[in-house]
Design a protein around this motif. Structure first.
Motif, short mmCIF file in Angstrom:
data_model
loop_
_atom_site.label_atom_id
_atom_site.label_comp_id
_atom_site.label_asym_id
_atom_site.label_seq_id
_atom_site.Cartn_x
_atom_site.Cartn_y
_atom_site.Cartn_z
N LEU B 117 0.82 -1.20 0.00
CA LEU B 117 0.00 0.00 0.00
C LEU B 117 0.86 1.26 0.00
N LEU B 118 1.96 1.21 0.75
CA LEU B 118 2.82 2.40 0.86
C LEU B 118 3.38 2.78 -0.52
N VAL B 119 3.77 1.75 -1.28
CA VAL B 119 4.31 2.00 -2.61
C VAL B 119 3.23 2.58 -3.52
N GLN B 120 2.03 2.02 -3.41
CA GLN B 120 0.91 2.55 -4.22
C GLN B 120 0.64 4.01 -3.89
N LEU B 121 0.69 4.30 -2.59
CA LEU B 121 0.43 5.66 -2.14
C LEU B 121 1.47 6.62 -2.71
N PHE B 122 2.74 6.22 -2.63
CA PHE B 122 3.82 7.06 -3.17
C PHE B 122 3.69 7.18 -4.68
N TYR B 125 0.93 9.58 -5.38
CA TYR B 125 1.24 10.94 -4.96
C TYR B 125 2.38 11.57 -5.76
N PHE B 126 3.43 10.77 -5.99
CA PHE B 126 4.60 11.36 -6.66
C PHE B 126 4.56 11.24 -8.18
N VAL B 127 3.82 10.22 -8.71
CA VAL B 127 3.81 10.02 -10.15
C VAL B 127 2.50 10.51 -10.78
N LEU B 134 -3.62 16.22 -8.86
CA LEU B 134 -4.40 15.79 -7.70
C LEU B 134 -3.85 16.42 -6.43
N SER B 135 -4.75 16.77 -5.52
CA SER B 135 -4.30 17.29 -4.24
C SER B 135 -3.77 16.14 -3.38
N ARG B 136 -3.13 16.48 -2.27
CA ARG B 136 -2.66 15.44 -1.35
C ARG B 136 -3.83 14.62 -0.85
N PHE B 137 -4.90 15.33 -0.48
CA PHE B 137 -6.09 14.66 0.05
C PHE B 137 -6.66 13.69 -0.99
N ALA B 138 -6.79 14.17 -2.23
CA ALA B 138 -7.34 13.32 -3.30
C ALA B 138 -6.44 12.11 -3.55
#
Lengths: 250, 271
Positions: B117-122, B125-127, B134-138
């Protein structure tokens, strides 16, 4: 029964083949024709293809080869045709298959409202009339699980009738019932036959078959072994195989 | 039946249970207390309440932890709705006649369930976030709902296939479309059966939402970290944050078990 006037052909099954994966032929070059108001009873040993035949008639099973035409509509790949046929053909199952999360009344109303697009008021009136006809109007607001098997099957018949079908199919409708409950379900079926409903019935109830049907079909191995007018079929079957089967079940 | 149950439970008086519970709690407290004493940790619980609530100018104000909790609620709420939508859609796709739909759903499930999940989140967010603005929240909501949706999908699928085939046949023989059959016959029955596993999934979602603190979304966990970096109240704040999560998840389970009971009281038993 004898003087009942049958109408023109409503079901035409021509050279139908059906094979289930990994099994023997369920239907093999099977043909039959049913006329309006006719009550056709299909008998045969288990695995003879009689249930498959019924399930093909409303498209629950697709045929591999051959054609089925119901009331002029061919049962083919066209989804609209299939839907049209399902509206005209009601089916009653061995295991009732009532919707357990809906009350008896809602079971009857559902398809009227969703498929026939009747108003809720109209649907409810018709449903109550049908429930009265099958003798359990007082159960309208009850969930199916609280009914006896016989009552559930009568609700299932009423539910199918709610679509005002032109043909009713009965797939061993009394086989899952205790003996004392088969009578009440058969009584409803007899009443339907008297009113001129076209019926195709798969059953083991020979007494019922003999009393109600116009024509009998004996199937084995996905084929018709013998068919004929009911009285002659029982009193003087032509095939030795039919004679043997009847001697075992009567 | 009921008297068998009663006799099994009545053998032991509730006082014994309560005593055992208190004993376990006392032991745990003692272990923690002696452990921290050895570390020379100086407990300052009196400093914690200000981070929850403050009383200023005649009215109560939410402290940073409560602010963070609200963000956690917003994220889990939005993700819950999206996750269950993704789950339902991909479950229906996997059960559909369309090869394309089945494949797309399959790829989605495999991709999500076989990466952290952490990799998906990054990744989102980063890619993805810079590309799609997209906002951080989105990003946080999208990552969480895609992740939990993949698990919810299997729950939905299991629930749907557990409904007896006769229900389909009855609905079809009445002329109902596949859509109406799902909507009125299959899903209402399936939902009742899958409510318990869906609840666990919702609870996982609440807990997994803590990961969004890594992309600087100011949720409960992020607020906790922030306070600790300023005050060094590590033990007190983490204890408090953990307790808040616990209260939320336990409340959720209680609400759902109430709901289940209500369902079964409609006269239609959940098998």
């Amino acid at each position: 029964m004898d003087e009942k006037l049958l109408g023109e052909e409503i079901i035409a099954v021509n050279h139908v083949y059906k094979t289930f994966p990994g099994e023997v032929c369920a239907l093999s070059d099977f043909s039959i024709s049913v006329r309006r108001k006719e009550v056709l009873v299909v008998i045969g040993p288990s695995g003879s293809g009689k249930s498959t035949f019924l399930r093909c008639l409303n498209g629950l099973e697709e045929v591999d080869k051959g054609s089925i035409i119901i009331d002029g509509i061919p049962l083919d790949d066209d989804k609209r045709n299939r839907l049209e046929i399902r509206k005209e053909v009601g089916m009653v199952f061995q295991s009732f298959n009532l919707f357990p999360h809906l009350t008896v009344l809602e079971n009857l109303n559902l398809a009227q409202i969703l498929v026939r697009k009747t108003s809720r008021k109209e649907a409810t009136d018709f449903s109550m009339a049908l429930l009265t006809k099958v003798g359990i109007p007082e159960k309208a607001s009850i969930f199916p699980n609280h009914l006896s098997g016989g009552q559930q099957q009568r609700v299932a018949i009423a539910r199918a009738m709610a679509m005002m079908p032109k043909v009713m199919l009965f797939d061993e409708a009394t086989s899952a019932l205790d003996p004392e409950m088969t009578g009440e379900v058969l009584a409803v079926m007899k009443q339907l036959a008297r009113e001129g409903m076209t019926m195709v019935v798969v059953t083991h109830e020979m007494g019922f078959a003999r009393e109600v049907s116009d024509r009998m079909v004996f199937m084995e191995g996905g084929r018709t072994v013998e068919e004929g007018p009911t009285e002659r079929f029982f009193t003087n079957p032509k095939q030795e195989r039919t004679r043997l089967f009847l001697s075992q079940v009567l | 039946m009921s008297f068998i149950k009663a006799s099994r439970y009545s053998k032991r008086s509730p006082i014994v249970d309560v005593a055992a519970f208190l004993l376990v709690m006392a032991a745990l407290t003692w272990v923690t207390a002696t452990g921290t004493a050895k570390l020379g940790y100086h407990w300052q619980w009196y400093r914690v309440p200000q981070y929850l609530l403050t009383y200023e100018g005649g009215r109560w104000l939410a402290g940073p932890l409560i602010d963070g909790l609200m963000i956690t609620f917003e994220i889990t709420g939005a993700s819950l709705i999206l996750a269950f939508s993704f789950g339902l859609i991909s479950a229906l796709s996997r059960l559909s006649d369309s090869y394309l739909a089945r494949m797309v759903a399959r790829v989605y499930l495999e991709l999500i369930r076989n990466t952290p999940l952490l990799v998906q989140l990054f990744f989102i967010y980063f890619v993805m976030a810079p590309i799609f603005d997209l906002s951080r929240f989105a990003s946080a909501v999208l990552a969480l709902s895609l992740f939990e949706g993949a698990y919810a999908s299997e729950i939905f699928r299991a629930g749907i296939v557990s409904i007896h085939k006769g229900q389909w046949e009855a609905a079809h023989s009445l002329g109902l479309s596949t859509f109406d059959t799902y909507r009125r016959i299959i899903l209402p029955q399936a939902i009742r059966r899958i409510l318990p596993p869906l609840t666990s999934q919702a609870i996982s979602l609440v807990k997994d939402s803590a990961l969004v603190s890594t992309i600087a979304v100011y949720d409960l966990t992020m607020r906790g970290r922030e306070i600790i970096s300023e005050t060094f109240l590590a033990f007190e704040i983490w204890f408090t944050v953990a307790t808040i999560y616990l209260v939320v998840t336990v409340s959720l389970s209680i609400v759902v078990s109430r709901l289940e009971r209500r369902f079964s009281e409609t006269g239609y038993p959940v098998e």
